[in-house]
Design an enzyme around this catalytic site. Structure first.
Site, short mmCIF file in Angstrom:
data_model
loop_
_atom_site.label_atom_id
_atom_site.label_comp_id
_atom_site.label_asym_id
_atom_site.label_seq_id
_atom_site.Cartn_x
_atom_site.Cartn_y
_atom_site.Cartn_z
N PRO A 99 54.50 -40.10 2.14
CA PRO A 99 55.76 -40.22 1.41
C PRO A 99 57.04 -39.48 0.98
O PRO A 99 56.38 -38.19 1.50
CB PRO A 99 54.54 -40.10 0.03
CG PRO A 99 53.93 -39.87 0.65
CD PRO A 99 53.34 -39.79 1.86
N ASN A 100 58.06 -40.03 0.70
CA ASN A 100 58.80 -39.23 -0.18
C ASN A 100 60.03 -38.29 1.25
O ASN A 100 61.09 -38.02 1.01
CB ASN A 100 58.26 -38.09 -0.72
CG ASN A 100 57.96 -38.31 -1.98
OD1 ASN A 100 58.52 -39.42 -2.50
ND2 ASN A 100 56.93 -38.51 -2.46
N TYR A 115 63.38 -28.71 1.56
CA TYR A 115 64.33 -29.45 2.59
C TYR A 115 64.66 -29.41 3.64
O TYR A 115 65.00 -30.23 4.66
CB TYR A 115 63.19 -31.02 2.72
CG TYR A 115 61.87 -31.17 1.84
CD1 TYR A 115 60.54 -30.77 2.45
CD2 TYR A 115 61.47 -30.92 0.26
CE1 TYR A 115 59.87 -30.00 1.73
CE2 TYR A 115 60.96 -31.01 -0.73
CZ TYR A 115 59.81 -30.80 0.18
OH TYR A 115 57.78 -30.84 0.04
N ASN A 119 53.62 -36.30 10.02
CA ASN A 119 53.17 -35.01 8.42
C ASN A 119 53.39 -36.44 7.49
O ASN A 119 53.62 -37.22 7.12
CB ASN A 119 55.08 -34.63 8.35
CG ASN A 119 55.97 -34.33 6.95
OD1 ASN A 119 54.67 -33.87 6.05
ND2 ASN A 119 56.43 -33.90 6.71
N ALA A 141 52.75 -35.54 0.39
CA ALA A 141 51.65 -34.61 -0.35
C ALA A 141 50.51 -35.89 0.39
O ALA A 141 49.13 -34.83 -0.78
CB ALA A 141 52.07 -35.36 -1.91
N GLU A 180 49.29 -30.89 13.11
CA GLU A 180 49.48 -31.53 11.38
C GLU A 180 51.27 -31.23 11.59
O GLU A 180 51.66 -30.23 12.21
CB GLU A 180 49.20 -30.91 10.53
CG GLU A 180 49.47 -30.67 9.10
CD GLU A 180 48.51 -29.85 8.02
OE1 GLU A 180 47.71 -28.68 9.35
OE2 GLU A 180 48.11 -30.05 7.03
N HIS A 213 54.56 -29.85 8.71
CA HIS A 213 55.33 -29.81 7.58
C HIS A 213 57.07 -28.66 7.72
O HIS A 213 57.19 -27.63 8.62
CB HIS A 213 54.92 -29.13 6.50
CG HIS A 213 53.52 -29.21 6.60
ND1 HIS A 213 52.87 -30.74 5.84
CD2 HIS A 213 52.09 -29.15 6.72
CE1 HIS A 213 51.95 -30.70 5.19
NE2 HIS A 213 51.30 -30.08 6.61
N ARG A 245 54.49 -22.19 -1.17
CA ARG A 245 54.43 -22.46 -2.64
C ARG A 245 53.00 -22.65 -3.68
O ARG A 245 52.12 -22.42 -3.69
CB ARG A 245 54.83 -23.97 -1.55
CG ARG A 245 55.93 -23.79 -1.28
CD ARG A 245 56.60 -25.45 -0.57
NE ARG A 245 56.92 -26.23 -1.65
CZ ARG A 245 57.09 -27.64 -1.13
NH1 ARG A 245 57.07 -27.89 0.15
NH2 ARG A 245 57.61 -28.15 -2.19
#
Ligand code: DQA
Length: 144
Positions: A11-12, A24, A76, A79, A100, A102, A109
């Site tokens: 998402p996003n 990002y 990726n 969330a 995984e 990112h 964070r």
């Protein structure tokens, strides 16, 4: 026929380029895909890059990765990384190795990003290098 690597984005991530560029970066998902395809060609791999804002699509695509004989998955999950037992179970449920990925380093964070249900099932993690995280994960996938 080159081996295929699935590159699944959650998402996003369709908003990359305009979404919080200080975190990002300014590159879009298509820019990232282009870089990844260049490196994939050099490694004699094919990329199947997808994005969805829906958790179930990501689950279905993990199953499809195995069914289609993909060599590995770069995931990726956005969330969903921090919330999704369904993705954790899907990764455990397939034999295809999942890496995984990112852009940011979630451990630097907010504390809600410090738990990764994806990472607890994945073969390994590459995080914190922006678009380069995907390329480094592809390097790893090529050597598994
Ligand atoms: C992300 C990190 C996640 O915590 C966040 O929810 C994202 C992007 C990354 O690539 O840095 O959507 O997966």
């Amino acid at each position: 026929m080159p081996d295929t690597i699935f590159v699944l984005n959650g998402p996003n991530l369709n908003l990359l380029g305009t979404r919080e560029p200080e975190i990002y970066g300014a590159e879009t998902l298509d820019d990232n895909a282009g870089q990844l395809e260049d490196r994939a060609r050099e490694l004699d791999l094919a990329i199947d890059m997808r994005q969805s804002n829906h958790e179930g699509h990501l689950v279905d695509w993990l199953h499809e990765a195995q069914a289609s004989g993909a060599k590995a998955v770069l995931l990726n999950a956005g969330a969903f990384t921090h919330t999704s037992i369904a993705l954790h179970d899907a990764i455990k449920g397939i034999k295809t190795p999942v890496i995984e990925v990112h852009l940011s380093n979630p451990h630097k964070r907010e504390s809600f990003r410090h738990t990764s249900f994806v990472g607890q099932a994945a073969k390994g993690t590459v995080a914190g290098f922006g678009a380069l995280s995907y390329v480094l994960a592809l390097e790893a996938a090529s050597r598994i």
